[in-house]
Enzyme design. Structure first.
Site, PDB file in Angstrom:
ATOM      1  N   SER A 118      70.961 -26.898 -61.336  1.00  0.00           N
ATOM      2  CA  SER A 118      71.861 -27.404 -60.303  1.00  0.00           C
ATOM      3  C   SER A 118      72.972 -28.227 -60.935  1.00  0.00           C
ATOM      4  CB  SER A 118      71.079 -28.251 -59.307  1.00  0.00           C
ATOM      5  OG  SER A 118      70.514 -29.369 -59.956  1.00  0.00           O
ATOM      6  N   CYS A 119      73.847 -28.763 -60.098  1.00  0.00           N
ATOM      7  CA  CYS A 119      74.987 -29.537 -60.599  1.00  0.00           C
ATOM      8  C   CYS A 119      74.601 -30.944 -61.007  1.00  0.00           C
ATOM      9  CB  CYS A 119      76.080 -29.595 -59.527  1.00  0.00           C
ATOM     10  SG  CYS A 119      76.792 -27.986 -59.158  1.00  0.00           S
ATOM     11  N   GLY A 120      73.379 -31.307 -60.830  1.00  0.00           N
ATOM     12  CA  GLY A 120      72.963 -32.649 -61.210  1.00  0.00           C
ATOM     13  C   GLY A 120      71.465 -32.773 -61.139  1.00  0.00           C
TER      14      GLY A 120
END
Length: 278
Positions: A118-120
């Site tokens: 995921s993005c983070g």
């Protein structure tokens, strides 16, 4: 396991250096003892796996403890050989694991490393994923609050590097009766704990620990390392972080911070710490 099984192979843990001291506006040229810090490289099957800055000494235990707490090995029986590199300064440890079924050298990826696409990444993800790898601890140990002071006194009596330099952290691991199973000092708090755990790995005593005492704060990484051994209580002289508390609660580990003299804060699972009058 072939190779060295103990400590040694490195210079002293303290160095005498000239310094300038000042007090009440006056300066003086004196000598001061400081903790020695040297790099250490751990190679697994001839591939660099880990580099750290450490206090010289107990490198074999440090390599064993780190590899155990990172999930590379589960016991000393997983190690084919472990020794200092024959060429160099004593700052390299060579650890060899058995080849796979096809005779190829194993490519080591610690089981506790998790990749996120995921993005983070958030702390709850880390705790959730870690909890799937670690069994929840049973509650079999109950200790009086006053006994914690004895743990600290035991550590203090052995902290030679700290008393000489003021620049070392310590880790002590105790059995259910309060006997010290393993102790280590290092400039790095992680290293001190890894060295102490590594001694238990080498001596096949992973089932004996009940209490771990640290002179440092209680971070997520320190809790993670302790979850790999049989201990039910982790005590530190400083604060705990939010992720440390979350992971400790998830695996049913008693976490005690700000432990000084006969005072402290029990962050999780307080039932294991009994009042002195009980």
């Amino acid at each position: 396991m072939k190779g060295h099984s103990g400590e040694g192979g490195a210079p002293g843990s303290a160095a005498d250096v000239p310094v300038t001291a000042y007090s009440d506006g006056e300066r003086s040229e004196v000598h001061n003892l400081i903790a020695v810090e040297e790099p250490l490289e751990v190679f697994i099957n001839n591939t660099l796996f880990y580099t750290t800055m450490r206090t010289p000494g107990e490198e074999i235990f440090l390599a064993l403890g780190y590899c155990f707490t990172r999930g590379v090995i589960d016991s000393i029986d997983d190690v084919l050989s472990l020794a200092y590199c024959r060429e160099g300064t004593g700052n390299r440890i060579d650890l060899f694991l058995p080849s796979d079924k096809e005779g190829k050298s194993r490519v080591v990826t610690p089981r506790t490393f998790t990749a996120y696409s995921s993005c983070g990444i958030c702390g709850s993800d880390i705790v959730r994923d870690m909890s799937t790898l670690l069994p929840k601890k049973e509650t079999t140990l109950f200790i009086g609050a006053g006994k914690i002071l004895l743990f600290h006194r035991t550590l203090e009596s052995r902290q030679d590097v700290f008393h000489a330099t003021g620049g070392a952290q310590a880790a002590g691991i105790f059995d259910p009766t309060g006997n010290l199973l393993a102790f280590s000092e290092d400039v790095g708090r992680h290293n001190a704990l890894d060295k102490a755990i590594g001694r238990l790995v080498a001596e096949r005593k992973l089932d004996e620990p009940s209490v771990v005492v640290l002179t440092s704060r209680l971070s997520y990484e320190m809790v993670q390392k302790v979850t790999r051994i049989n201990a039910e209580v982790l005590i530190g002289v400083s604060s705990a972080t939010s992720l440390a508390v979350s992971l400790a609660r998830t695996v049913n580990l008693t976490l005690v911070g700000f432990s000084r003299k006969e005072k402290g804060i029990i962050y999780t699972c307080p039932e294991r710490i009994l009042p002195n009058h009980s």
